[in-house]
Design an enzyme around this catalytic site. Structure first.
Site, mmCIF file in Angstrom:
data_model
loop_
_atom_site.group_PDB
_atom_site.id
_atom_site.type_symbol
_atom_site.label_atom_id
_atom_site.label_comp_id
_atom_site.label_asym_id
_atom_site.label_seq_id
_atom_site.Cartn_x
_atom_site.Cartn_y
_atom_site.Cartn_z
ATOM 1 N N ASP A 46 0.849 -1.195 0.000
ATOM 2 C CA ASP A 46 0.000 0.000 0.000
ATOM 3 C C ASP A 46 0.888 1.250 0.000
ATOM 4 O OD1 ASP A 46 -3.088 0.722 0.788
ATOM 5 O OD2 ASP A 46 -1.677 2.165 1.642
ATOM 6 N N GLU A 89 -5.131 2.542 -3.707
ATOM 7 C CA GLU A 89 -3.667 2.627 -3.759
ATOM 8 C C GLU A 89 -3.041 1.361 -3.169
ATOM 9 O OE1 GLU A 89 -5.567 4.679 -1.794
ATOM 10 O OE2 GLU A 89 -4.611 4.915 0.167
#
Ligand code: C2E
Ligand code: C2E
Length: 179
Positions: A46, A89
């Site tokens: 991430d 993301e």
């Protein structure tokens, strides 16, 4: 026809696999693990502080960053590994027949490559960091009903974030995928 199938299997922005295709491979890998009793690994990576990046440089810059990070991930894993854009993301990677320890080394390699890579976005030099969680899974029961691997890796990712980000955490514990 080829283009059409790319459109439904890939994430349009990053060209990584999409969530749906990732799950297809994931289920296949579990079945393979049930049959061969071999372990595989799951990583979730991430981007750190992505919201701040978006707020600072704008969403178009954010999109370019997602594309560049995706490409850095894709070229630094094997063709047989499966990388997907899992969420906004967030990226998920499957490493077939690879231990959690080896997979953690691979993710650490990716983390390092991203950290040292300067992105040039709209005349800004930006450096990005990522955090990650990695664990191995094995299926011992072909009629598996329980799968805690995703939750487990998510918790490691959460821990990596709370311990200060820009790090990859992994566990030796092999998650048994069964009832
Ligand atoms: P290494 O880089 O220390 O990797 C150790 C082991 O981690 C590899 O053993 C493999 O089991 C696993 N591994 C590393 N990177 C990846 C990856 O991107 N995906 C997956 N699924 N597994 C990975 P292996 O295969 O016996 O390779 C031994 C050594 O040979 C590697 O040590 C590395 O030094 C070299 N090597 C093998 N293939 C490549 C390659 O495509 N590129 C580079 N640069 N080196 C390679
Ligand atoms: P590939 O197997 O699809 O791997 C793509 C890239 O992932 C590699 O690019 C490398 O950056 C990374 N990678 C994969 N496995 C390893 C590994 O074990 N250790 C490390 N440190 N990095 C790894 P690279 O190195 O430019 O290699 C391009 C392609 O050349 C590879 O594609 C593979 O098909 C072949 N190759 C390179 N080195 C070896 C090797 O030692 N053994 C074998 N069997 N193939 C290799």
């Amino acid at each position: 026809n080829h283009l059409l199938s790319e459109m439904v299997t890939k994430d349009f922005l990053t060209n990584l696999y999409n969530h749906k295709t990732f799950y297809k491979y994931y289920k296949e890998l579990i079945l393979r693990s049930c049959q061969s009793k071999t372990a595989f690994s799951l990583a979730i990576l991430d981007i750190d502080d992505f919201k701040k990046i978006n707020d600072t440089y704008g969403h178009l810059a954010g999109d370019k960053i997602l594309q560049e990070i995706s490409s850095l991930i894709q070229v630094n894993i094997r063709m047989t590994d499966v990388a997907a854009r899992y969420g906004g993301e967030e990226f998920a990677i499957l490493f077939p027949d690879t231990s959690a320890q080896d997979s953690a080394v691979i993710c650490e390699r990716i983390r390092n490559i991203i950290e040292t890579h300067v992105l040039n976005i709209d005349n800004h030099s930006i450096t990005i960091t990522i955090s990650g969680g990695v664990a191995g899974g094995i299926c011992t029961d072909p009629y598996y009903r329980q799968n805690k691997l995703f939750e487990f890796v998510d918790q490691l990712l959460y821990k990596a974030k709370s311990e200060g980000k820009n790090r990859v955490l992994y566990s030796h514990e092999l998650i048994i995928i069964t009832e």
